[in-house]
Design an enzyme around this catalytic site. Structure first.
Site, PDB file in Angstrom:
ATOM      1  N   ASP A   8       0.808  -1.222   0.000  1.00 54.89           N
ATOM      2  CA  ASP A   8       0.000   0.000   0.000  1.00 54.89           C
ATOM      3  C   ASP A   8       0.848   1.281   0.000  1.00 54.89           C
ATOM      4  O   ASP A   8       1.575   1.557   0.963  1.00 54.89           O
ATOM      5  CB  ASP A   8      -0.921   0.015   1.212  1.00 54.89           C
ATOM      6  CG  ASP A   8      -1.742  -1.271   1.343  1.00 54.89           C
ATOM      7  OD1 ASP A   8      -1.286  -2.325   0.862  1.00 54.89           O
ATOM      8  OD2 ASP A   8      -2.823  -1.214   1.941  1.00 54.89           O
ATOM      9  N   GLU A  39      -4.437   1.983  -3.116  1.00 54.11           N
ATOM     10  CA  GLU A  39      -5.703   2.474  -2.558  1.00 54.11           C
ATOM     11  C   GLU A  39      -5.543   3.524  -1.462  1.00 54.11           C
ATOM     12  O   GLU A  39      -6.534   4.119  -1.049  1.00 54.11           O
ATOM     13  CB  GLU A  39      -6.547   1.306  -2.045  1.00 54.11           C
ATOM     14  CG  GLU A  39      -6.006   0.697  -0.780  1.00 54.11           C
ATOM     15  CD  GLU A  39      -7.119   0.146   0.094  1.00 54.11           C
ATOM     16  OE1 GLU A  39      -8.226  -0.044  -0.392  1.00 54.11           O
ATOM     17  OE2 GLU A  39      -6.849  -0.072   1.279  1.00 54.11           O
ATOM     18  N   ASN A  40      -4.325   3.764  -0.995  1.00 52.77           N
ATOM     19  CA  ASN A  40      -4.110   4.831   0.002  1.00 52.77           C
ATOM     20  C   ASN A  40      -3.246   5.956  -0.554  1.00 52.77           C
ATOM     21  O   ASN A  40      -2.717   6.777   0.193  1.00 52.77           O
ATOM     22  CB  ASN A  40      -3.428   4.268   1.258  1.00 52.77           C
ATOM     23  CG  ASN A  40      -4.200   3.148   1.915  1.00 52.77           C
ATOM     24  OD1 ASN A  40      -3.690   2.045   2.086  1.00 52.77           O
ATOM     25  ND2 ASN A  40      -5.446   3.417   2.269  1.00 52.77           N
ATOM     26  N   HIS A  67     -10.616   0.773   0.222  1.00 56.38           N
ATOM     27  CA  HIS A  67     -10.653   2.241   0.104  1.00 56.38           C
ATOM     28  C   HIS A  67     -10.687   2.719  -1.349  1.00 56.38           C
ATOM     29  O   HIS A  67     -10.459   3.901  -1.611  1.00 56.38           O
ATOM     30  CB  HIS A  67      -9.436   2.851   0.806  1.00 56.38           C
ATOM     31  CG  HIS A  67      -9.494   2.712   2.297  1.00 56.38           C
ATOM     32  ND1 HIS A  67     -10.388   3.411   3.085  1.00 56.38           N
ATOM     33  CD2 HIS A  67      -8.784   1.933   3.156  1.00 56.38           C
ATOM     34  CE1 HIS A  67     -10.215   3.073   4.360  1.00 56.38           C
ATOM     35  NE2 HIS A  67      -9.253   2.176   4.422  1.00 56.38           N
ATOM     36  N   HIS A 151      -6.270  -8.434  -0.589  1.00 53.38           N
ATOM     37  CA  HIS A 151      -6.311  -7.265   0.298  1.00 53.38           C
ATOM     38  C   HIS A 151      -7.253  -7.584   1.451  1.00 53.38           C
ATOM     39  O   HIS A 151      -8.478  -7.570   1.286  1.00 53.38           O
ATOM     40  CB  HIS A 151      -6.796  -6.064  -0.513  1.00 53.38           C
ATOM     41  CG  HIS A 151      -6.609  -4.768   0.193  1.00 53.38           C
ATOM     42  ND1 HIS A 151      -5.429  -4.070   0.149  1.00 53.38           N
ATOM     43  CD2 HIS A 151      -7.435  -4.043   0.980  1.00 53.38           C
ATOM     44  CE1 HIS A 151      -5.545  -2.958   0.855  1.00 53.38           C
ATOM     45  NE2 HIS A 151      -6.761  -2.923   1.374  1.00 53.38           N
ATOM     46  N   HIS A 176      -3.010  -4.498   2.821  1.00 50.89           N
ATOM     47  CA  HIS A 176      -4.049  -3.856   3.653  1.00 50.89           C
ATOM     48  C   HIS A 176      -3.588  -3.526   5.071  1.00 50.89           C
ATOM     49  O   HIS A 176      -3.893  -2.445   5.571  1.00 50.89           O
ATOM     50  CB  HIS A 176      -5.338  -4.679   3.739  1.00 50.89           C
ATOM     51  CG  HIS A 176      -6.368  -4.083   4.672  1.00 50.89           C
ATOM     52  ND1 HIS A 176      -7.017  -2.888   4.400  1.00 50.89           N
ATOM     53  CD2 HIS A 176      -6.851  -4.494   5.880  1.00 50.89           C
ATOM     54  CE1 HIS A 176      -7.865  -2.617   5.402  1.00 50.89           C
ATOM     55  NE2 HIS A 176      -7.766  -3.570   6.308  1.00 50.89           N
ATOM     56  N   HIS A 178      -0.682  -2.921   6.286  1.00 49.95           N
ATOM     57  CA  HIS A 178       0.485  -2.033   6.303  1.00 49.95           C
ATOM     58  C   HIS A 178       1.612  -2.584   7.175  1.00 49.95           C
ATOM     59  O   HIS A 178       2.609  -1.914   7.383  1.00 49.95           O
ATOM     60  CB  HIS A 178       0.125  -0.612   6.762  1.00 49.95           C
ATOM     61  CG  HIS A 178      -0.815   0.098   5.833  1.00 49.95           C
ATOM     62  ND1 HIS A 178      -1.050   1.455   5.877  1.00 49.95           N
ATOM     63  CD2 HIS A 178      -1.578  -0.365   4.805  1.00 49.95           C
ATOM     64  CE1 HIS A 178      -1.923   1.789   4.948  1.00 49.95           C
ATOM     65  NE2 HIS A 178      -2.257   0.700   4.288  1.00 49.95           N
TER      66      HIS A 178
HETATM   67 FE   FE2 Z   1      -7.168  -1.482   2.794  1.00 48.74          FE
END
Ligand code: FE2
Length: 203
Positions: A8, A39-40, A67, A151, A176, A178
């Site tokens: 991510d 996604e982040n 996200h 994820h 997901h 992290h």
């Molecule tokens: Fe996520």
């Protein structure tokens, strides 16, 4: 044959790191394809045109997760980005696509599948196991190189999916949380697995 999945990307710091380091890693490791979970990447929540434009030419495929729609404009914009994947097991009426066959600079064809877990997650996804089965059926005969970004929150769900797909895909790599996990391994069927590959960004 080497495939790189970067976990991510968080915010501007994450994007800057990927822009600086992904080309170096691609060259050093001789990667045929570089994928990132994006996604982040827009301020920590979702993605948008500007962020994707920054990474254009640096990464070949962008995967996502719960996200994916946090930036509202992206629901309309996703169609403009053929290399961006939303989770394949989101309801079919949602825009975008969840998997595809992509070629990196050396022309090697690699299928990339973006899947979303359901345990301890609120996104309302369909079963990732049945979704993977359906995609692999469609993929039959196209390429044997298949990279799955799972994820998900629960290590148990990621491990179960990877065991389920062992021998049928090249790698199941988790994103997901992290938090990178030190459980990288190759299963008996030949599928590579790591519960979570971690994140790129500021702490
Ligand atoms: Fe996520």
């Amino acid at each position: 044959m080497r495939l790189l999945l970067i976990g991510d990307i968080v915010g501007r710091g994450g994007r800057r790191a990927v822009m600086a380091l992904a080309p170096v890693l691609r060259a050093e490791l001789g990667c045929s394809l570089v994928a990132v979970n994006g996604e982040n990447m827009a301020g920590g929540n979702g993605m948008n045109r500007k962020c994707l434009a920054e990474l254009s030419g640096v990464v070949d495929v962008v995967t996502s997760g719960d996200h994916v729609w946090d930036q509202r404009d992206f629901v309309a914009d996703v169609a403009a980005f053929s290399h961006v994947l939303r989770p394949a097991n989101l309801p079919p009426m949602q825009p975008g696509r969840g998997w595809g066959v992509f070629a990196g600079p050396d022309g090697t064809e690699v299928a990339v599948i973006s899947l979303l877990g359901r345990t301890f997650m609120a996104a309302g996804a369909d079963c990732p196991f049945r979704t993977a089965d359906a995609i692999l059926k469609e993929l039959a005969g196209r390429t044997r190189l298949i990279l799955v970004d799972m994820h998900a929150e629960a290590t148990s769900e990621k491990t179960a999916l990877a065991r389920y797909l062992d021998g049928r895909v090249t790698a199941v790599l988790g994103t997901h949380t992290h938090v990178p996990t030190a459980d990288e391994q190759i299963f008996h069927g030949g599928t590579a697995f790591q519960c979570d590959v971690g994140m790129v960004g500021a702490r």
